[in-house]
Design a protein around this motif. Structure first.
Motif, mmCIF file in Angstrom:
data_model
loop_
_atom_site.group_PDB
_atom_site.id
_atom_site.type_symbol
_atom_site.label_atom_id
_atom_site.label_comp_id
_atom_site.label_asym_id
_atom_site.label_seq_id
_atom_site.Cartn_x
_atom_site.Cartn_y
_atom_site.Cartn_z
ATOM 1 N N MET A 156 -24.168 51.889 16.212
ATOM 2 C CA MET A 156 -24.929 50.730 15.806
ATOM 3 C C MET A 156 -24.671 49.577 16.761
ATOM 4 N N ILE A 157 -25.637 48.714 16.842
ATOM 5 C CA ILE A 157 -25.545 47.576 17.732
ATOM 6 C C ILE A 157 -24.880 46.429 16.980
ATOM 7 N N GLY A 158 -23.896 45.786 17.594
ATOM 8 C CA GLY A 158 -23.075 44.775 16.941
ATOM 9 C C GLY A 158 -23.844 43.649 16.290
ATOM 10 N N THR A 159 -24.925 43.150 16.896
ATOM 11 C CA THR A 159 -25.643 42.014 16.332
ATOM 12 C C THR A 159 -26.321 42.361 15.025
ATOM 13 N N THR A 182 -29.946 32.861 11.116
ATOM 14 C CA THR A 182 -31.128 32.128 11.554
ATOM 15 C C THR A 182 -32.255 33.089 11.888
ATOM 16 N N THR A 183 -33.450 32.540 11.985
ATOM 17 C CA THR A 183 -34.589 33.336 12.417
ATOM 18 C C THR A 183 -34.352 33.852 13.822
ATOM 19 N N GLN A 184 -33.757 33.037 14.682
ATOM 20 C CA GLN A 184 -33.503 33.459 16.065
ATOM 21 C C GLN A 184 -32.537 34.640 16.107
ATOM 22 N N ALA A 185 -31.538 34.653 15.239
ATOM 23 C CA ALA A 185 -30.610 35.788 15.178
ATOM 24 C C ALA A 185 -31.349 37.058 14.763
ATOM 25 N N ALA A 186 -32.301 36.938 13.843
ATOM 26 C CA ALA A 186 -33.093 38.091 13.422
ATOM 27 C C ALA A 186 -33.994 38.580 14.556
ATOM 28 N N ARG A 212 -35.056 42.513 18.929
ATOM 29 C CA ARG A 212 -35.107 42.855 20.365
ATOM 30 C C ARG A 212 -34.105 43.968 20.691
ATOM 31 N N ALA A 213 -32.910 43.908 20.100
ATOM 32 C CA ALA A 213 -31.892 44.939 20.335
ATOM 33 C C ALA A 213 -32.362 46.289 19.797
ATOM 34 N N ILE A 214 -33.006 46.288 18.638
ATOM 35 C CA ILE A 214 -33.530 47.531 18.064
ATOM 36 C C ILE A 214 -34.639 48.084 18.952
ATOM 37 N N TYR A 243 -34.489 51.802 20.836
ATOM 38 C CA TYR A 243 -35.476 52.845 20.563
ATOM 39 C C TYR A 243 -36.559 52.914 21.643
ATOM 40 N N ALA A 244 -36.343 52.223 22.750
ATOM 41 C CA ALA A 244 -37.281 52.207 23.883
ATOM 42 C C ALA A 244 -38.698 51.853 23.423
ATOM 43 N N ARG A 245 -38.790 50.783 22.637
ATOM 44 C CA ARG A 245 -40.087 50.310 22.140
ATOM 45 C C ARG A 245 -40.404 48.967 22.772
ATOM 46 N N GLU A 246 -41.663 48.753 23.070
ATOM 47 C CA GLU A 246 -42.088 47.431 23.531
ATOM 48 C C GLU A 246 -42.082 46.496 22.335
ATOM 49 N N ILE A 247 -41.904 45.215 22.615
ATOM 50 C CA ILE A 247 -41.862 44.229 21.530
ATOM 51 C C ILE A 247 -42.555 42.958 22.011
ATOM 52 N N GLU A 248 -43.277 42.340 21.104
ATOM 53 C CA GLU A 248 -43.916 41.055 21.392
ATOM 54 C C GLU A 248 -43.523 40.094 20.280
#
Length: 153
Positions: A1-4, A11-15, A20-22, A26-31
């Motif tokens: 698992m990723i630490g964050t 905060t919303t920024q932490a989410a 982004r880490a997920i 999983y090698a997925r693009e994100i916008e």
């Protein structure tokens, strides 16, 4: 698992950072689209024109995250520490912001499934999380996409 993703998302920024880490794992693009300020966020329509802060002086931050690939997956993060996650058109309202990473991992790890019933007829998308927590939402029969159909049990 990723630490964050193991710590509370204060905060919303932490989410957004966890999303982004997920996506990277999983090698997925994100916008990501950010709305910052009381006059920009969706739940603060009464803030008035040009009013950026809440009455307490805080600056609300809302974000919309869209993942590429299948399943179609979006996350709307609200300043009130909750989220709306949509999986293939099925909406999960009022999820605690801290559950967002585990929810996304459950969907992307293929532990989420669709359960069918004969009577009354219908389907539910079931997303199990660690700690015996489960989220369930009805799937409209005409909304049964190929991804959802492949997960029917």
């Amino acid at each position: 698992m990723i630490g964050t993703m193991d710590r509370p998302l204060a905060t919303t920024q932490a989410a957004v950072t966890a999303c982004r880490a997920i996506a990277a794992a999983y090698a997925r693009e994100i916008e990501v689209t950010d709305d910052i300020g009381a006059d920009q966020t969706s739940r603060r329509s009464a803030a008035g024109v040009g009013v950026a802060t809440d009455p307490d002086g805080s600056l609300p931050h809302e974000a919309f995250v869209e993942f590429g690939g299948m399943p179609r997956l979006t996350v709307r993060l609200y300043p009130e520490e909750d989220a709306l996650i949509t999986v293939e058109g099925v909406e999960f309202h009022d999820l605690p912001r801290d559950d967002v990473p585990a929810f996304l991992r459950a969907v992307l790890d293929d532990t989420a499934f669709v359960k069918g019933r004969r009577f009354p007829p219908g389907y539910r998308l079931v997303v199990p999380l660690p700690g015996d927590r489960t989220y369930k939402e009805p799937v409209p029969v005409i909304g049964l996409t190929s991804w959802l159909s492949s997960r029917v049990r």
